[in-house]
Design a protein around this motif. Structure first.
Motif, PDB file in Angstrom:
ATOM      1  N   LEU A  94       2.436   8.095   1.791  1.00 12.30           N
ATOM      2  CA  LEU A  94       2.251   6.969   2.192  1.00 12.30           C
ATOM      3  C   LEU A  94       3.130   6.447   3.476  1.00 12.30           C
ATOM      4  N   PHE A  95       4.367   7.005   3.730  1.00 11.11           N
ATOM      5  CA  PHE A  95       4.985   6.630   4.874  1.00 11.11           C
ATOM      6  C   PHE A  95       4.796   7.669   5.847  1.00 11.11           C
ATOM      7  N   TYR A  96       4.126   8.832   5.332  1.00 10.43           N
ATOM      8  CA  TYR A  96       3.894   9.760   6.629  1.00 10.43           C
ATOM      9  C   TYR A  96       2.772   9.548   7.416  1.00 10.43           C
ATOM     10  N   SER A  97       1.481   9.251   6.290  1.00 11.07           N
ATOM     11  CA  SER A  97       0.141   9.093   7.006  1.00 11.07           C
ATOM     12  C   SER A  97      -0.377   7.887   6.813  1.00 11.07           C
ATOM     13  N   ARG A  98       0.200   6.818   6.234  1.00 14.17           N
ATOM     14  CA  ARG A  98      -0.098   5.468   6.025  1.00 14.17           C
ATOM     15  C   ARG A  98      -1.518   5.415   5.082  1.00 14.17           C
ATOM     16  N   VAL A  99      -1.636   6.445   4.304  1.00 13.16           N
ATOM     17  CA  VAL A  99      -2.433   6.313   3.396  1.00 13.16           C
ATOM     18  C   VAL A  99      -1.911   6.730   1.856  1.00 13.16           C
ATOM     19  N   PHE A 100      -2.234   5.856   0.945  1.00  8.35           N
ATOM     20  CA  PHE A 100      -1.467   5.817  -0.472  1.00  8.35           C
ATOM     21  C   PHE A 100      -2.505   6.816  -1.393  1.00  8.35           C
ATOM     22  N   ALA A 101      -2.226   7.823  -1.912  1.00  5.91           N
ATOM     23  CA  ALA A 101      -2.860   8.792  -2.865  1.00  5.91           C
ATOM     24  C   ALA A 101      -2.799   7.988  -4.242  1.00  5.91           C
ATOM     25  N   PHE A 102      -3.800   6.967  -4.477  1.00  4.16           N
ATOM     26  CA  PHE A 102      -3.671   6.435  -5.854  1.00  4.16           C
ATOM     27  C   PHE A 102      -4.422   6.879  -7.112  1.00  4.16           C
ATOM     28  N   ALA A 103      -5.159   7.775  -6.858  1.00  6.68           N
ATOM     29  CA  ALA A 103      -5.843   8.588  -7.912  1.00  6.68           C
ATOM     30  C   ALA A 103      -4.513   9.494  -8.636  1.00  6.68           C
ATOM     31  N   PRO A 104      -3.620  10.336  -7.835  1.00  4.81           N
ATOM     32  CA  PRO A 104      -2.855  11.103  -8.449  1.00  4.81           C
ATOM     33  C   PRO A 104      -1.859  10.298  -9.312  1.00  4.81           C
ATOM     34  N   VAL A 105      -1.562   9.477  -8.526  1.00  5.35           N
ATOM     35  CA  VAL A 105      -0.245   8.463  -9.392  1.00  5.35           C
ATOM     36  C   VAL A 105      -0.826   7.858 -10.609  1.00  5.35           C
ATOM     37  N   LEU A 106      -2.269   7.336 -10.658  1.00  2.00           N
ATOM     38  CA  LEU A 106      -2.549   6.772 -11.787  1.00  2.00           C
ATOM     39  C   LEU A 106      -2.829   7.784 -12.749  1.00  2.00           C
TER      40      LEU A 106
END
Length: 112
Positions: free
Chosen positions: A71-83
């Motif tokens: 999220l901090f590096y590319s401004r894209v949050f990987a929501f599926a792996p976290v969920l």
């Protein structure tokens, strides 16, 4: 950054495999509640479950931290792996609670 997302997806897949391995050992423990087994085998299965549960926790923390890093590096949050990581963690905790409760009932009885 695509390579990092691939590593994150692969780590999520490994986390799923670890959960399935934990469920396998939980199944062995459930079998030990209903059939006679050697105490050494039961203690080995219990130790394996403990080790795998800690590996599931550490892998889950790594996946969540890697998602925050992304999220901090590319401004894209990987929501599926976290969920999915949180869901797999809940499954492992739920199964561990059931196994521990059954172990207490089998070894000590209902009123202890």
């Amino acid at each position: 950054m695509l390579e990092f997302r691939r590593v994150l997806a692969f780590s999520s897949r490994i986390h799923t495999y670890l959960m399935v391995l934990y469920l396998f050992f939980a199944g062995l423990m459930f079998i030990s509640f209903f059939t006679p087994m050697a105490p050494d085998l039961v203690s080995l299965v219990s130790a394996c479950m403990a080790v795998i549960s800690w590996v599931v926790v550490f892998e889950g923390v790594w996946i969540i931290l890697a998602s925050v890093y992304q999220l901090f590096y590319s401004r894209v949050f990987a929501f599926a792996p976290v969920l999915l990581t949180l869901l797999r963690g809940v499954v492992v905790i739920f199964v561990a609670t059931i196994v521990d409760t059954m172990q207490l009932v089998v070894s000590g009885g209902v009123l202890t």
